[in-house]
Design an enzyme around this catalytic site. Structure first.
Site, PDB file in Angstrom:
ATOM      1  CE  LYS A 107       3.715  -3.576   7.672  1.00 20.98           C
ATOM      2  NZ  LYS A 107       2.673  -2.961   8.954  1.00 20.98           N
TER       3      LYS A 107
ATOM      4  NE  ARG B  87       1.413  -3.375   3.965  1.00 15.60           N
ATOM      5  CZ  ARG B  87       2.330  -2.998   4.087  1.00 15.60           C
ATOM      6  NH1 ARG B  87       2.643  -2.999   2.002  1.00 15.60           N
ATOM      7  NH2 ARG B  87       2.519  -2.032   4.660  1.00 15.60           N
TER       8      ARG B  87
ATOM      9  CG  ASP C  92       6.966   6.491  -7.009  1.00 18.46           C
ATOM     10  OD1 ASP C  92       6.496   6.337  -7.817  1.00 18.46           O
ATOM     11  OD2 ASP C  92       6.095   7.420  -5.786  1.00 18.46           O
TER      12      ASP C  92
ATOM     13  CE  LYS D 266       3.047   3.823  -8.636  1.00 17.34           C
ATOM     14  NZ  LYS D 266       2.417   4.729  -7.874  1.00 17.34           N
TER      15      LYS D 266
ATOM     16  CG  PHE E 114      -1.512   4.728  -4.669  1.00 14.46           C
ATOM     17  CD1 PHE E 114      -0.546   5.290  -4.160  1.00 14.46           C
ATOM     18  CD2 PHE E 114      -2.560   3.757  -4.322  1.00 14.46           C
ATOM     19  CE1 PHE E 114       0.014   5.125  -3.416  1.00 14.46           C
ATOM     20  CE2 PHE E 114      -1.773   3.363  -3.205  1.00 14.46           C
ATOM     21  CZ  PHE E 114      -0.778   3.643  -2.622  1.00 14.46           C
TER      22      PHE E 114
ATOM     23  CD  GLU F 231      11.165  -0.900  -2.239  1.00 12.40           C
ATOM     24  OE1 GLU F 231      10.609  -2.114  -1.261  1.00 12.40           O
ATOM     25  OE2 GLU F 231      10.993   0.068  -1.095  1.00 12.40           O
TER      26      GLU F 231
END
Ligand code: IMP
Ligand code: MG
Length: 180
Positions: A43, A165, A103, A131, A152, A99
């Site tokens: 999501k 979100r 990562d 990242k 994060f 996307e």
């Protein structure tokens, strides 16, 4: 007003708006005369996706996939778990994967391989965040909006345990939230 669980705001609404537009216009130029299938990865990509596609002038078809990797964090967990597959056949299509963040690269390396295996004519990857320092798989986005440090982050579609979100900016989550 910043959410109380944020350490600080990394990317403001204005920064997101202008950079997403810039990237979308570059992608749009490349697809003039084509009709790409724009695949959003659920999501986390939803807000980025909806802002991105609104700058495209080429005709597009929209589709979505939801995936997860078995045993997140584990070393080379093996296979991508498809929770929701595409509605459209990708055979012969020019696919744009959208996307939220790359990562380790596990998700996108596997997805790209899968769509090519299914006969897509071409597959490119468009990411909001990269990242690079965390990369374990040999994959890079074709277009990326922001390179970020190994922190994060939440908001603008990205979550921690399905929360945050809907924040309109990208924020760094306080360590105390995920270390308790
Ligand atoms: P990869 O397969 O290791 O590249 O992981 C990509 C996925 O990990 C993304 O689609 C996100 O769901 C998740 N992820 C990685 N870093 C973050 C972060 O900082 N915030 C939220 N989700 C993240
Ligand atoms: Mg995700």
């Amino acid at each position: 007003m910043m959410h109380k669980d944020c350490e600080r705001i990394m990317l403001t609404e204005e920064q997101l708006r202008s950079r997403v537009k810039e990237i979308a216009l570059e992608v749009d130029e490349r697809y003039q005369g084509k009709r790409p299938l724009v695949v959003g990865i659920l999501k986390g990509s939803i807000i980025f996706y909806s802002d991105f596609i609104r700058h495209l002038t080429c005709p597009v078809e929209l589709d979505f996939m939801a995936v997860s990797s078995y045993g997140s964090g584990a070393v080379s967990s093996g296979k991508l778990n498809i929770k929701k597959d595409l509605d459209r056949d990708v055979k012969g299509r020019d696919v744009i994967i959208v996307e939220d963040i790359i990562d380790s690269g596990f998700t996108l390396a596997n997805l790209k391989a899968l769509l090519l295996e299914r006969g897509a004519a071409s597959v490119i990857i468009v990411t909001l965040l990269n990242k690079a320092e965390r990369r374990e798989y040999d994959i890079a986005p074709d277009y990326n909006c922001f390179d970020i440090e190994n922190e994060f982050v939440i908001g603008y579609g990205l979550d921690y345990n399905e929360m945050y979100r809907s924040l309109p900016y990208i924020g760094i989550l306080k360590r105390s939230i995920y270390e308790k």
